[in-house]
Each structure stands twice: as C-alpha cells, then as structure tokens.
Motif scaffolding. Structure first.
Motif, PDB file in Angstrom:
ATOM      1  N   LEU A 250       0.834  -1.192   0.000  1.00 40.12           N
ATOM      2  CA  LEU A 250       0.000   0.000   0.000  1.00 40.12           C
ATOM      3  C   LEU A 250       0.873   1.247   0.000  1.00 40.12           C
ATOM      4  N   GLU A 251       0.509   2.260  -0.797  1.00 40.34           N
ATOM      5  CA  GLU A 251       1.213   3.540  -0.834  1.00 40.34           C
ATOM      6  C   GLU A 251       0.190   4.660  -0.753  1.00 40.34           C
ATOM      7  N   ALA A 252       0.519   5.708   0.015  1.00 39.00           N
ATOM      8  CA  ALA A 252      -0.380   6.849   0.141  1.00 39.00           C
ATOM      9  C   ALA A 252       0.428   8.090   0.486  1.00 39.00           C
ATOM     10  N   ARG A 253      -0.040   9.244  -0.009  1.00 38.30           N
ATOM     11  CA  ARG A 253       0.582  10.508   0.380  1.00 38.30           C
ATOM     12  C   ARG A 253      -0.109  10.996   1.637  1.00 38.30           C
ATOM     13  N   LYS A 254       0.645  11.067   2.728  1.00 37.32           N
ATOM     14  CA  LYS A 254       0.113  11.461   4.024  1.00 37.32           C
ATOM     15  C   LYS A 254       1.025  12.509   4.636  1.00 37.32           C
ATOM     16  N   TYR A 255       0.524  13.184   5.670  1.00 38.91           N
ATOM     17  CA  TYR A 255       1.313  14.206   6.351  1.00 38.91           C
ATOM     18  C   TYR A 255       2.254  13.541   7.353  1.00 38.91           C
ATOM     19  N   CYS A 256       3.533  13.901   7.290  1.00 38.53           N
ATOM     20  CA  CYS A 256       4.540  13.396   8.228  1.00 38.53           C
ATOM     21  C   CYS A 256       4.863  14.508   9.209  1.00 38.53           C
TER      22      CYS A 256
END
Length: 54
Positions: free
Chosen positions: A35-41
């Motif tokens: 799974l890949e997702a653009r999330k806030y780090c």
C-alpha cells in the motif's frame, strides 16, 4: 468455527525519514502489493509518500 479474517493490519512508514506514522487495515485477498499513500509526516513537516512496511 469462525469466519476467516480477510483484513490485515499494516503500518505505513515515511519514505523520506523512515518514521512509522500511520497504521491501517488492508484487504489482503484483493490487494497483494504494498500500500502507498501521500500522508502528512509530522517529523518532516510536509506531505510525503508513505509505504507499507513488512
């Protein structure tokens, strides 16, 4: 006998700083790839790509 559990708990880690920020569930019978997702780090302070870890 109970039903077989199809969902699997996965952990998402930031690609840039490698911190493990998010956990979620994934249906392993439908999605076999990671799974890949653009999330806030919160460590980087910006939106980055997060990938499923082993």
């Amino acid at each position: 006998m109970g039903r077989r559990k199809m969902r699997k708990k996965v952990v998402l880690a930031c690609v840039e700083c490698a911190s493990r920020n998010y956990s979620t569930n994934k249906n392993s019978s439908i999605n076999s790839e990671r799974l890949e997702a653009r999330k806030y780090c919160k460590n980087c302070g910006k939106h980055t790509l997060h990938r499923e870890t082993k």
